[in-house]
Motif scaffolding. Sequence first.
Motif, mmCIF file in Angstrom:
data_model
loop_
_atom_site.group_PDB
_atom_site.id
_atom_site.type_symbol
_atom_site.label_atom_id
_atom_site.label_comp_id
_atom_site.label_asym_id
_atom_site.label_seq_id
_atom_site.Cartn_x
_atom_site.Cartn_y
_atom_site.Cartn_z
ATOM 1 N N VAL A 188 74.800 53.919 -72.254
ATOM 2 C CA VAL A 188 74.686 55.040 -72.888
ATOM 3 C C VAL A 188 75.689 54.961 -74.101
ATOM 4 C CG1 VAL A 188 73.877 56.338 -71.063
ATOM 5 C CG2 VAL A 188 76.208 56.318 -71.348
ATOM 6 N N GLY A 189 75.312 55.877 -75.160
ATOM 7 C CA GLY A 189 76.117 56.046 -76.170
ATOM 8 C C GLY A 189 77.290 56.677 -76.004
ATOM 9 N N ILE A 190 78.509 56.105 -76.456
ATOM 10 C CA ILE A 190 79.899 56.771 -76.423
ATOM 11 C C ILE A 190 80.461 56.993 -77.895
ATOM 12 C CG2 ILE A 190 82.199 56.930 -75.354
ATOM 13 C CD1 ILE A 190 80.894 54.995 -73.065
ATOM 14 N N VAL A 191 80.916 58.104 -78.263
ATOM 15 C CA VAL A 191 81.273 58.439 -79.566
ATOM 16 C C VAL A 191 82.549 59.144 -79.564
ATOM 17 C CG1 VAL A 191 80.682 59.492 -81.778
ATOM 18 C CG2 VAL A 191 78.874 58.749 -80.281
ATOM 19 N N LEU A 192 83.621 58.885 -80.294
ATOM 20 C CA LEU A 192 84.917 59.555 -80.571
ATOM 21 C C LEU A 192 84.740 60.089 -81.942
ATOM 22 C CD1 LEU A 192 87.456 56.936 -79.018
ATOM 23 C CD2 LEU A 192 86.246 58.902 -77.935
ATOM 24 N N GLN A 193 84.929 61.502 -81.994
ATOM 25 C CA GLN A 193 85.011 61.963 -83.443
ATOM 26 C C GLN A 193 86.324 62.886 -83.539
ATOM 27 O OE1 GLN A 193 80.992 63.336 -82.163
ATOM 28 N NE2 GLN A 193 80.502 63.208 -84.245
ATOM 29 N N SER A 194 86.695 63.273 -84.838
ATOM 30 C CA SER A 194 87.772 63.978 -84.974
ATOM 31 C C SER A 194 87.639 65.300 -84.302
ATOM 32 C CB SER A 194 88.149 64.057 -86.640
ATOM 33 O OG SER A 194 87.059 64.733 -87.080
ATOM 34 N N GLY A 195 88.829 65.858 -83.696
ATOM 35 C CA GLY A 195 88.777 67.130 -82.931
ATOM 36 C C GLY A 195 88.893 68.196 -83.997
ATOM 37 N N ASP A 196 88.357 68.364 -85.043
ATOM 38 C CA ASP A 196 88.370 69.485 -85.738
ATOM 39 C C ASP A 196 86.987 70.076 -86.027
ATOM 40 O OD1 ASP A 196 87.317 67.812 -87.666
ATOM 41 O OD2 ASP A 196 89.313 67.184 -88.650
ATOM 42 N N ARG A 197 86.617 71.004 -87.160
ATOM 43 C CA ARG A 197 85.204 71.408 -87.174
ATOM 44 C C ARG A 197 84.352 70.482 -88.126
ATOM 45 N NH1 ARG A 197 85.425 76.423 -85.282
ATOM 46 N NH2 ARG A 197 87.453 77.692 -85.463
ATOM 47 N N SER A 198 85.035 69.534 -88.722
ATOM 48 C CA SER A 198 84.140 68.430 -89.464
ATOM 49 C C SER A 198 83.438 67.625 -88.360
ATOM 50 C CB SER A 198 84.871 67.534 -90.170
ATOM 51 O OG SER A 198 86.015 66.778 -89.541
ATOM 52 N N GLY A 199 84.100 66.996 -87.411
ATOM 53 C CA GLY A 199 83.646 66.004 -86.131
ATOM 54 C C GLY A 199 83.174 64.784 -86.900
ATOM 55 N N ARG A 200 84.263 64.437 -87.684
ATOM 56 C CA ARG A 200 83.989 62.965 -88.089
ATOM 57 C C ARG A 200 83.898 61.828 -87.202
ATOM 58 N NH1 ARG A 200 87.381 60.679 -90.547
ATOM 59 N NH2 ARG A 200 89.179 62.073 -90.433
ATOM 60 N N PHE A 201 83.054 60.771 -87.483
ATOM 61 C CA PHE A 201 82.950 59.799 -86.599
ATOM 62 C C PHE A 201 84.276 58.740 -86.773
ATOM 63 C CE2 PHE A 201 78.555 60.638 -86.782
ATOM 64 C CZ PHE A 201 78.040 60.799 -85.547
ATOM 65 N N LEU A 202 84.938 58.392 -85.585
ATOM 66 C CA LEU A 202 86.075 57.671 -85.526
ATOM 67 C C LEU A 202 85.882 56.362 -84.720
ATOM 68 C CD1 LEU A 202 88.712 60.201 -84.271
ATOM 69 C CD2 LEU A 202 88.159 59.633 -86.450
ATOM 70 N N ALA A 203 84.808 56.311 -83.735
ATOM 71 C CA ALA A 203 84.504 55.084 -83.081
ATOM 72 C C ALA A 203 82.972 55.211 -82.343
ATOM 73 C CB ALA A 203 85.400 54.608 -82.232
ATOM 74 N N ALA A 204 82.484 54.408 -82.545
ATOM 75 C CA ALA A 204 80.739 54.536 -81.569
ATOM 76 C C ALA A 204 80.592 53.227 -81.372
ATOM 77 C CB ALA A 204 79.858 55.142 -82.808
ATOM 78 N N ASN A 205 80.221 53.194 -79.714
ATOM 79 C CA ASN A 205 79.981 51.867 -79.290
ATOM 80 C C ASN A 205 78.630 51.394 -79.647
ATOM 81 O OD1 ASN A 205 78.176 53.563 -77.696
ATOM 82 N ND2 ASN A 205 78.786 52.904 -75.893
ATOM 83 N N ALA A 206 78.420 50.262 -79.276
ATOM 84 C CA ALA A 206 77.180 49.448 -79.620
ATOM 85 C C ALA A 206 75.768 50.114 -79.472
ATOM 86 C CB ALA A 206 77.157 47.870 -78.953
ATOM 87 N N ALA A 207 75.773 50.527 -78.110
ATOM 88 C CA ALA A 207 74.722 51.365 -77.599
ATOM 89 C C ALA A 207 74.394 52.578 -78.673
ATOM 90 C CB ALA A 207 74.868 52.093 -76.425
ATOM 91 N N TYR A 208 75.304 53.547 -78.899
ATOM 92 C CA TYR A 208 75.052 54.345 -79.998
ATOM 93 C C TYR A 208 74.680 53.935 -81.234
ATOM 94 C CZ TYR A 208 75.671 58.953 -82.154
ATOM 95 O OH TYR A 208 75.653 59.900 -82.883
ATOM 96 N N GLN A 209 75.223 52.593 -81.861
ATOM 97 C CA GLN A 209 74.953 52.393 -83.137
ATOM 98 C C GLN A 209 73.432 51.999 -83.113
ATOM 99 O OE1 GLN A 209 77.688 49.208 -84.536
ATOM 100 N NE2 GLN A 209 79.248 50.271 -83.140
ATOM 101 N N ARG A 210 72.979 51.236 -81.874
ATOM 102 C CA ARG A 210 71.528 50.765 -81.797
ATOM 103 C C ARG A 210 70.575 51.952 -81.940
ATOM 104 N NH1 ARG A 210 73.681 47.122 -78.029
ATOM 105 N NH2 ARG A 210 73.209 48.622 -76.370
#
Length: 697
Positions: free
Chosen positions: A216-238
Amino acid sequence: MTGIDVVGERPWGTHFCYFYETTDDLLDTLVPYFRAGLESREFCIWVIAHPLTEADATRALGHSVTSSGDIEILPAREWYLEDTTFDPERVLAGWNDKLVAALGRGYEGLRVAGQISWLPATQWKAFCDYEKALSESLTDRPMTRLCAYPVEAPGVAEILDVARTHHFSLARRHGQWDVFEASELDRPNEKIRRRDEEQLRKSEERFRAVFENSAVGIVLQSGDRSGRFLAANAAYQRMLGYSAEELRPLTFMDITYEEDREANRRLANELLEGKRQSFDLIKRNRRKDGTLMWVSIHVSLIPGTQSNARLFMSIVDDITERKRAEEALSRSERQFRALFEEAAVGIALCDSAGRPFESNRKLEQMLGYSAHELRGMPFTAFTDPEDAPADWSLFTDLLSGKRDHYHIEKRYRRKDGALLWGDLTVYIVRDDRGQPMFSIGMVQDITDRKRAEQALQEAQAELAHVARVTTLGEMAASIAHELNQPLAAIVADANASLNWLTKPHPDLDGVREALTAIVQDGHRAADVIQRTRQLATKTDPQKVRLQVNDVIDDIVALIGTELRGHEVSLRLDLAPELLPVLGDRVQLQQVLINLVMNGMEAMAAVGDRRRELLIRSQREAGQVLVVVQDSGTGIDPDKMHRMFDAFFTTKPSGMGMGLSISRSIIEAHGGRLWASPNAGPGATFQFSLPTDSKSEA
């Protein structure tokens, strides 16, 4: 998490002691300690001793918790002492076995708490050595241990012993907490530092492996109201078709479908404001190529530390195919519901007791009951009592697997008491194991058809009566001759008897013989009259068990004169011991007379060969076959297909109803009537009738 607020989080391998004043203090600490372990999927062991009992522990934790199998409560004396002797090596080996067993059953680790009130004073030194050995053995193992000591029990020396053998000490006095860290934890030695670094490295490796290899996709995003992408695993990228570099300048709003953005933004804000700890959402994402996909996301907020900012972590599952399947199922259910409700036939879904739990409007209109009234009412309750046993027998065959469906015409009793004829077909629906789930019954109202059939039967009976009377008219001379013969014999025998009685010496033996003959001839005449009356009388058809050979004998007694008048020889070939059939005697007589008269008329123009009529009966599989064969002019092939049509005739004065009526009679008896040309001269007419099933049984 230790579950103890003042302690917070501690690494695996922690061994600490707790000094308590009251029993309530002890329970207030141990209960959250064990609950935290259970929530972390750890196997828990509570080694219990005075002042607590097993009942106290069960009450404090709750019966459902203690009976879950995730926690074990052990009496301290049984665990630590063997024959009143404390053996440290045996106990250490026991903890090792418990840990191995817990890990083998899939638990994350082992959480233990014990009390010291069981320990004899003579065993104090041995126990302190055991506690020190236990602390050292826990260093690299997924196990946490808490040892509870009452405040009033140990002296200063003993307190120092306890503090030295544990990583830290915890005390609660007068409701206040004190935490005393051991020197090893204040100034970690090299072994502990290496242990912590190794655990951190392994933890990071495990997280990285899970992050990169998750399905499954795993995503890390900035913990503010923008929610910018910090990291995304291969499943999420696909899933989205973006690379990690392409995602980095984007926010979660950029890839969320426009109509779903507001719900996503509102939940993220509630997470940031502390109104919730996590949220789940099903929404649509837009892929890089512009197409939409459905995802199920679980989002949680990871708190920040002194060196790291807080961030969102999302677990994302592609559910596009599931949503398509759900939409297809929903569409199918809507179509079924429309078909079910608007069907022109009554439909009911019934349980294994024959009680409807769903019924459509047509069935409710037919029976006069509402859906609520029908629900839970066995179908036998609105079935006519005469038809209910047969219907229930077929239904039980359906449930037992003897059949997968059945069809029956039966009468229903409406709510207002009126009768309704229904054509019922029932199917069974089974689960994957072949067990009945429910049945589907479909009912068509055939009341009007049944009335029409009844009217047709009455018309056919009327027409058949007319045909019989007509036939009797044609046979009037033959019937009169059949009557004249016994009547003439009666007169002759009576005159002879009178002459014998007038003699001086009456011939009583002769008179006796003559009177016997008179009686016999009287019965002959009576039989002719009775058979003629049967054919002439207008009665409703009555099916009874009868022998076909007896019916043949009936008509043979009536056609003797006709045979002689047409110069036809009759040959009978009747099979013995035929099984009885269920039929109307008069109607079957009518069929046979019609076939015999047709055969004699077909041979009227034959002069170059013998005129012979054969009547044969024989038994076939579950049926009786009757054959009437002549040696006449045969059947015109061009007219063969119309022979049994109403009003079709080849006779100048014929009505064209005889064969049509005969076929209707045989078919009403469940049989079949047909004709075929002979290999030589003439034609053969034959009909079959089913034997009575009760006789075969």
